[in-house]
Design a protein around this motif. Structure first.
Motif, mmCIF file in Angstrom:
data_model
loop_
_atom_site.group_PDB
_atom_site.id
_atom_site.type_symbol
_atom_site.label_atom_id
_atom_site.label_comp_id
_atom_site.label_asym_id
_atom_site.label_seq_id
_atom_site.Cartn_x
_atom_site.Cartn_y
_atom_site.Cartn_z
ATOM 1 N N THR A 47 0.832 -1.199 0.000
ATOM 2 C CA THR A 47 0.000 0.000 0.000
ATOM 3 C C THR A 47 0.867 1.249 0.000
ATOM 4 O O THR A 47 2.023 1.213 0.432
ATOM 5 N N ASN A 57 -3.408 3.722 -2.449
ATOM 6 C CA ASN A 57 -3.479 2.555 -3.305
ATOM 7 C C ASN A 57 -3.146 1.297 -2.508
ATOM 8 O O ASN A 57 -2.322 1.340 -1.592
ATOM 9 N N TYR A 58 -3.781 0.206 -2.886
ATOM 10 C CA TYR A 58 -3.562 -1.086 -2.232
ATOM 11 C C TYR A 58 -3.301 -2.164 -3.268
ATOM 12 O O TYR A 58 -3.823 -2.118 -4.380
ATOM 13 N N ASP A 60 -4.160 -5.766 -4.667
ATOM 14 C CA ASP A 60 -5.454 -6.459 -4.704
ATOM 15 C C ASP A 60 -5.585 -7.462 -3.565
ATOM 16 O O ASP A 60 -6.683 -7.677 -3.043
ATOM 17 N N SER A 61 -4.483 -8.053 -3.176
ATOM 18 C CA SER A 61 -4.517 -9.108 -2.161
ATOM 19 C C SER A 61 -4.891 -8.602 -0.766
ATOM 20 O O SER A 61 -5.266 -9.393 0.099
ATOM 21 N N LYS A 63 -6.823 -5.479 -0.371
ATOM 22 C CA LYS A 63 -7.956 -4.554 -0.435
ATOM 23 C C LYS A 63 -9.118 -5.046 0.417
ATOM 24 O O LYS A 63 -9.474 -6.223 0.383
ATOM 25 N N GLY A 64 -9.681 -4.115 1.162
ATOM 26 C CA GLY A 64 -10.812 -4.464 2.015
ATOM 27 C C GLY A 64 -10.413 -5.028 3.362
ATOM 28 O O GLY A 64 -11.257 -5.165 4.254
ATOM 29 N N ARG A 65 -9.141 -5.358 3.531
ATOM 30 C CA ARG A 65 -8.680 -5.908 4.812
ATOM 31 C C ARG A 65 -7.665 -4.996 5.489
ATOM 32 O O ARG A 65 -7.630 -4.920 6.716
ATOM 33 N N THR A 67 -5.811 -1.180 5.982
ATOM 34 C CA THR A 67 -6.070 0.254 5.878
ATOM 35 C C THR A 67 -4.797 1.017 6.220
ATOM 36 O O THR A 67 -4.225 0.819 7.300
ATOM 37 N N ARG A 101 2.129 3.909 -6.411
ATOM 38 C CA ARG A 101 2.389 2.569 -5.894
ATOM 39 C C ARG A 101 3.861 2.451 -5.484
ATOM 40 O O ARG A 101 4.442 1.375 -5.494
#
Length: 118
Positions: A47, A57-58, A60-61, A63-65, A67, A101
């Motif tokens: 990130t 930016n994160y 994909d592995s 994302k959502g977990r 922060t 990134r």
């Protein structure tokens, strides 16, 4: 610029961890963020966050977990990791540089190990 990471350790799958990284020196306008390197694998981007926090930016592995956040006044970046999986086990490195990134890394932290047990 020197970076010092804090946090890391052992956690069970599904658990959470927070890493922090403090930078000494001038970091104005730079991106800060995290990479990780699992055993036997190459270091990978996790990130990145801009100085203002307006660009994040994160991978994909995560994302959502995961922060990322930044306290620019204190030159510190944080990584809150939730719903951890065994495949998140790695040495986590904070970094400072350029690019959304962190395509260009100017300085690396010393790395901190996060181990997620199943």
């Amino acid at each position: 610029v020197q970076l010092q990471a804090f946090g890391g350790g052992l956690v069970q799958a599904g658990g959470s961890f927070r890493l922090s990284c403090a930078a000494s020196g001038r970091t104005f306008t730079s991106y800060m963020g995290w990479f990780r390197q699992a055993p036997g694998k190459e270091r990978e981007f996790v990130t990145a966050i801009s100085w203002s926090g307006g660009s994040i930016n994160y991978a994909d592995s995560v994302k959502g977990r995961f922060t990322v956040s930044r306290d620019s006044a204190k030159n510190t970046v944080f990584l809150l990791m939730n719903s951890l999986k065994p495949e998140d086990t790695a040495v986590y490195y904070c970094a400072i540089g350029a690019g959304v990134r962190l395509g260009t890394v100017n300085h690396w932290g010393q790395g901190t190990l996060v181990t997620v047990s199943s």
